[in-house]
Design an enzyme around this catalytic site. Structure first.
Site, short mmCIF file in Angstrom:
data_model
loop_
_atom_site.label_atom_id
_atom_site.label_comp_id
_atom_site.label_asym_id
_atom_site.label_seq_id
_atom_site.Cartn_x
_atom_site.Cartn_y
_atom_site.Cartn_z
N ARG A 62 0.82 -1.22 0.00
CA ARG A 62 0.00 0.00 0.00
C ARG A 62 0.85 1.26 0.00
NH1 ARG A 62 -2.89 -3.82 3.05
NH2 ARG A 62 -1.46 -3.35 4.73
N GLU A 99 4.48 -7.02 13.36
CA GLU A 99 3.49 -7.21 14.43
C GLU A 99 3.02 -8.67 14.40
OE1 GLU A 99 -0.04 -4.92 13.86
OE2 GLU A 99 -0.76 -5.23 15.89
P1 AMP Z 1 5.25 -2.75 11.69
O1 AMP Z 1 6.50 -3.20 11.01
O2 AMP Z 1 4.90 -3.57 12.87
O3 AMP Z 1 5.25 -1.27 11.96
O4 AMP Z 1 4.07 -3.04 10.65
C1 AMP Z 1 3.79 -2.15 9.64
C2 AMP Z 1 3.47 -2.86 8.35
O5 AMP Z 1 2.58 -3.95 8.56
C3 AMP Z 1 2.79 -1.91 7.41
O6 AMP Z 1 3.32 -2.13 6.11
C4 AMP Z 1 1.34 -2.26 7.49
O7 AMP Z 1 0.77 -2.32 6.21
C5 AMP Z 1 1.27 -3.62 8.16
N1 AMP Z 1 0.46 -3.65 9.38
C6 AMP Z 1 0.90 -3.97 10.61
N2 AMP Z 1 -0.10 -3.97 11.51
C7 AMP Z 1 -1.19 -3.61 10.82
C8 AMP Z 1 -2.55 -3.41 11.20
N3 AMP Z 1 -2.97 -3.58 12.47
N4 AMP Z 1 -3.41 -3.04 10.23
C9 AMP Z 1 -2.98 -2.86 8.96
N5 AMP Z 1 -1.73 -3.04 8.55
C10 AMP Z 1 -0.83 -3.41 9.47
#
Ligand code: AMP
Length: 174
Positions: A62, A99
């Site tokens: 995205r 995550e």
């Molecule tokens: P992080 O590396 O944990 O900051 O995760 C960010 C990436 O994972 C981004 O590219 C988001 O598209 C996706 N992402 C992580 N958690 C979510 C969530 N709760 N909702 C949507 N996308 C998420």
């Protein structure tokens, strides 16, 4: 005219237990499909870093949509930060924790002119692992990270703390 944050609130879908039980998934695809929201988000992110970047990097998938719109609005080029295995060699790779799960991101090794100021864009900042890996990749390639822009920041997950040495702009915190 509603603000970008108000449009994000109104249009973003919140999906429980996707892609795994316990994850509250924020789906920005309906938000980015709305003309007014895409424009407001793009203008706000570009405006926050105006004059401070030469190139925009979007994180798969995205982030690509945001980065292309922002680059066009700012008159810069755009770079795709891709999931592992999509780009031909030679690539630079960073492994990181999500995550939910683990992943790796790549860019072309010869893609950036050293010293290029790059604005990093993605849809959601959660734990910050994805953006941190992206910033490391860009810096390994000789770029300067000009800042980080996201549409949604999941404030409880510590992403901003992890990026403490970066300027991070979020349209909306939840
Ligand atoms: P992080 O590396 O944990 O900051 O995760 C960010 C990436 O994972 C981004 O590219 C988001 O598209 C996706 N992402 C992580 N958690 C979510 C969530 N709760 N909702 C949507 N996308 C998420």
């Amino acid at each position: 005219m509603p603000t970008a944050a108000a449009l994000v609130d109104r249009l973003t879908a919140v999906v429980p237990d996707f892609p795994e039980p316990g994850i509250l998934f924020r789906d920005l695809t309906p938000t980015l499909a709305d003309a007014a929201a895409l424009k407001a988000i793009t203008d706000e992110l570009v405006g926050a870093f105006a004059g401070g970047f030469d190139l925009v990097a979007g994180i798969e998938a995205r982030g690509f949509l945001l980065a292309a719109a922002a680059a066009y609005a700012a008159g810069t080029g755009v770079v795709a930060v891709r999931k592992a295995g999509k780009l031909p060699p030679e690539t630079l790779t960073e492994h990181y924790a999500l995550e939910y799960g683990r992943a790796a991101l790549e860019i072309r090794a010869d893609q950036l002119v050293p010293g290029t100021r790059v604005l990093v864009l993605d849809d959601v900042l959660a734990t910050g692992g994805t953006v941190a890996a992206t910033c490391t990749l860009l810096e390994r390639a000789g770029a300067v990270v000009a800042g980080v822009g996201v549409v949604l920041e999941l404030a409880g997950l510590g992403g901003r703390d992890r990026l403490a040495d970066r300027r991070v702009v979020a349209i909306r915190e939840v």
